[in-house]
Scaffold this active site. Structure first.
Site, PDB file in Angstrom:
ATOM      1  N   SER A 118     147.838 -50.829 -12.721  1.00  0.00           N
ATOM      2  CA  SER A 118     149.129 -51.039 -12.459  1.00  0.00           C
ATOM      3  C   SER A 118     149.823 -52.331 -12.889  1.00  0.00           C
ATOM      4  O   SER A 118     150.889 -52.552 -13.213  1.00  0.00           O
ATOM      5  CB  SER A 118     149.201 -50.805 -10.751  1.00  0.00           C
ATOM      6  OG  SER A 118     148.850 -49.625 -10.440  1.00  0.00           O
TER       7      SER A 118
ATOM      8  N   ARG B  96     136.713 -48.488 -13.363  1.00  0.00           N
ATOM      9  CA  ARG B  96     137.319 -48.555 -14.953  1.00  0.00           C
ATOM     10  C   ARG B  96     136.185 -49.114 -15.964  1.00  0.00           C
ATOM     11  O   ARG B  96     135.839 -48.779 -16.924  1.00  0.00           O
ATOM     12  CB  ARG B  96     138.473 -49.100 -15.186  1.00  0.00           C
ATOM     13  CG  ARG B  96     139.784 -48.691 -14.884  1.00  0.00           C
ATOM     14  CD  ARG B  96     140.984 -49.521 -14.832  1.00  0.00           C
ATOM     15  NE  ARG B  96     140.658 -50.584 -13.894  1.00  0.00           N
ATOM     16  CZ  ARG B  96     141.482 -51.362 -13.236  1.00  0.00           C
ATOM     17  NH1 ARG B  96     142.821 -51.241 -13.843  1.00  0.00           N
ATOM     18  NH2 ARG B  96     141.256 -52.203 -12.357  1.00  0.00           N
TER      19      ARG B  96
END
Ligand code: PNS
Length: 188
Positions: free
Chosen positions: A136, A98
């Site tokens: 998450s 990311r």
């Protein structure tokens, strides 16, 4: 005449729970590999919110109507990732990156895996721009505080998160620890 060998990648993770970032990475992986094995790790050190069975079920349900389902395998593994990867015959470990903050942990993991086994290469794909800020962990945090994560996770995941939180509250059970906000959580 030698048989043409399928190119398989293992996409490992905790998937606690699976997000749209994970699904995006899977889509892109399917353009490169013939088959992708989504491999869920128990990872008790991360105090998972969902049990391994629940996570497996969420991945399966999220992908149930995927048009390329025949090229996707969904499994769990324990022990060392490289040992599992060798057993599957996969040529690569697929992971998402990311941001720079993910890099250190991923670099360490890729090098350790390489030290343990020369066979699989770890392949990193940059997370799609739409999913760069989700993990998450952040999804669980937002839902636990009553925020909306619609469009960031499959509908089934959103529903299950709410259901599970409600059951914790009804039973007056403390929520599982969400864990550190580091890269031990591959959103994509
Ligand atoms: O989604 P995550 O939590 O970032 O996934 C981490 C995972 C499951 C890929 C990693 O913890 C792992 O590979 N665990 C298996 C044990 C292992 O092989 N550890 C050594 C890796 S350097």
């Amino acid at each position: 005449m030698s048989a043409i060998r399928e190119k398989i990648a293992v996409y490992p993770g905790s998937f606690d729970p699976i997000t749209n970032g994970h699904l995006d990475l899977l889509e892109r992986g399917l353009k490169i590999f013939d088959r992708i094995i989504i491999a869920l790790a128990e990872n008790p050190a991360k105090f998972p919110f969902f049990t391994l069975e629940e996570r497996l079920d969420l991945v399966r349900t999220s992908l149930a109507s995927h048009p390329e389902l025949s090229r996707i395998q969904i499994e769990t593994f324990d022990g060392l990732l490289v040992n599992y990867v060798e057993r599957t015959g996969a040529v690569a470990i697929l992971r998402g990156l990311r941001a720079l903050s993910d890099f250190e942990y991923e670099f360490q993991m890729a090098l350790m895996n390489r030290k343990l086994s020369r066979r699989p290469e770890t392949l990193y794909l940059m997370t799609g721009a739409n999913w760069i800020y989700i993990s998450s962990r952040i999804i669980k945090e937002v839902v636990s505080k009553g925020g909306c994560v619609n469009g960031l996770v499959p509908d089934v995941v959103e529903a299950k998160l709410k259901e599970k939180l409600q059951s914790f509250r009804q039973r007056q059970v403390a929520l599982p620890q969400l864990g550190p906000d580091d890269r031990e959580d591959s959103a994509a």
